[in-house]
Scaffold this motif. Structure first.
Motif, short mmCIF file in Angstrom:
data_model
loop_
_atom_site.label_atom_id
_atom_site.label_comp_id
_atom_site.label_asym_id
_atom_site.label_seq_id
_atom_site.Cartn_x
_atom_site.Cartn_y
_atom_site.Cartn_z
N GLN A 55 0.82 -1.21 0.00
CA GLN A 55 0.00 0.00 0.00
C GLN A 55 0.86 1.26 0.00
O GLN A 55 0.51 2.26 -0.63
N GLN A 56 2.00 1.19 0.68
CA GLN A 56 2.90 2.34 0.68
C GLN A 56 3.47 2.60 -0.70
O GLN A 56 3.69 3.76 -1.09
N ASP A 57 3.72 1.51 -1.46
CA ASP A 57 4.20 1.68 -2.84
C ASP A 57 3.21 2.49 -3.67
O ASP A 57 3.59 3.34 -4.47
N ILE A 58 1.92 2.22 -3.47
CA ILE A 58 0.88 2.95 -4.20
C ILE A 58 0.84 4.40 -3.75
O ILE A 58 0.78 5.33 -4.56
N THR A 59 0.89 4.61 -2.45
CA THR A 59 0.90 5.97 -1.90
C THR A 59 2.11 6.75 -2.42
O THR A 59 1.99 7.93 -2.80
N ASP A 60 3.27 6.10 -2.45
CA ASP A 60 4.47 6.76 -2.94
C ASP A 60 4.32 7.15 -4.41
O ASP A 60 4.85 8.18 -4.85
N GLY A 61 3.59 6.34 -5.18
CA GLY A 61 3.36 6.67 -6.58
C GLY A 61 2.52 7.93 -6.73
O GLY A 61 2.80 8.78 -7.58
N VAL A 62 1.49 8.05 -5.91
CA VAL A 62 0.66 9.25 -5.95
C VAL A 62 1.48 10.47 -5.55
O VAL A 62 1.40 11.53 -6.19
N ASN A 63 2.25 10.33 -4.50
CA ASN A 63 3.09 11.46 -4.05
C ASN A 63 4.12 11.84 -5.12
O ASN A 63 4.47 13.02 -5.25
N TRP A 64 4.60 10.86 -5.87
CA TRP A 64 5.55 11.13 -6.97
C TRP A 64 4.86 11.97 -8.04
O TRP A 64 5.45 12.92 -8.57
N LEU A 65 3.62 11.63 -8.37
CA LEU A 65 2.88 12.41 -9.36
C LEU A 65 2.66 13.84 -8.89
O LEU A 65 2.77 14.79 -9.67
N ILE A 66 2.34 13.98 -7.61
CA ILE A 66 2.11 15.33 -7.07
C ILE A 66 3.40 16.13 -7.05
O ILE A 66 3.42 17.31 -7.42
N ALA A 67 4.50 15.50 -6.63
CA ALA A 67 5.79 16.19 -6.57
C ALA A 67 6.26 16.65 -7.94
O ALA A 67 6.92 17.69 -8.07
N ASN A 68 5.91 15.87 -8.98
CA ASN A 68 6.29 16.23 -10.34
C ASN A 68 5.24 17.08 -11.04
O ASN A 68 5.32 17.27 -12.26
N LYS A 69 4.26 17.55 -10.27
CA LYS A 69 3.23 18.47 -10.75
C LYS A 69 2.38 17.88 -11.88
O LYS A 69 1.78 18.61 -12.69
#
Length: 220
Positions: free
Chosen positions: A91-105
């Motif tokens: 589940q953290q892998d999925i969360t990290d993916g969302v945060n990656w998208l947000i960080a890259n705008k």
């Protein structure tokens, strides 16, 4: 436009997946739908046609597909890294993916939804329960609501797989606390955003317990 992506998880593992972007001029600050694939272990998303992905992209959504740890095709270490982590590092892998998208705008942080079938539905409910501020809504189709009943009600033709589930997901008799802590049916009071439930006939194992869960979420 579908393309392979990779990012580093919070514990340092490189996670692969696919990002499909809509045909728009400005590919930033997009509404996003996260689509975790079914089956916690031994399956994966591939670089091929997916009707759901194309449907959403056609309507202006970016779609994130994460081949979280435990997915096939990335070697034995990557596969075994998902053992007993269906409610943890996967589940953290999925969360990290969302945060990656947000960080890259790429993603609009206020317009992120999650949609999944089977184990993907489990991931959607888990996300709303344990990361309630990250998602705006969820769609759950034949979601694994209660891991106790999912494992115990294994049909006769799949009994040989039950021992595999004990080793990779958890043993209901020896590890009841583990399964209770991560099964969505026991966290019905945590989701605070809209959830759409869909069920197909003949999929009773996945959605066993969904009636009380739906009622509780509706009443909360």
């Amino acid at each position: 436009m579908k393309k392979p992506i990779h990012y580093t998880s919070s514990d340092g593992l490189v996670i692969n997946g696919y990002l499909t972007l809509p045909l728009v001029n400005d590919k930033t600050n997009l509404p996003v739908i996260v689509m975790p694939h079914d089956a916690p272990l031994g399956q994966r998303d591939r670089w091929d046609y997916n009707a759901d992905v194309q449907f959403f992209a056609n309507r202006g959504f970016a779609v994130l597909q994460v081949n979280y740890r435990g997915s096939s095709g990335y070697g034995k270490y990557y596969y075994s890294a998902g053992f007993k982590e269906v409610g943890g590092k996967i589940q953290q892998d999925i969360t990290d993916g969302v945060n990656w998208l947000i960080a890259n705008k790429i993603a609009n942080p206020k317009k992120v939804a999650i949609y999944g079938r089977g184990f993907g539905g489990f991931c959607a409910l888990h996300a709303l329960s344990f990361n309630p501020k990250l998602y705006s809504c969820a769609i759950v189709q034949n979601g694994m609501i209660n891991l106790f009943t999912y494992i115990i009600t294994t049909p006769p033709y799949l009994l040989q797989r039950r021992q595999i589930m004990y080793a990779t997901i958890g043993d209901p008799l020896k590890e009841p606390a583990l399964l209770k802590n991560i099964s969505p049916v026991f966290h019905y009071d945590k989701p605070k955003v809209p959830v759409f439930f869909a069920r197909l006939a003949g999929q009773a194992r996945q959605h066993t317990g969904i009636e009380p869960l739906h009622t509780r979420i509706t009443e909360t």
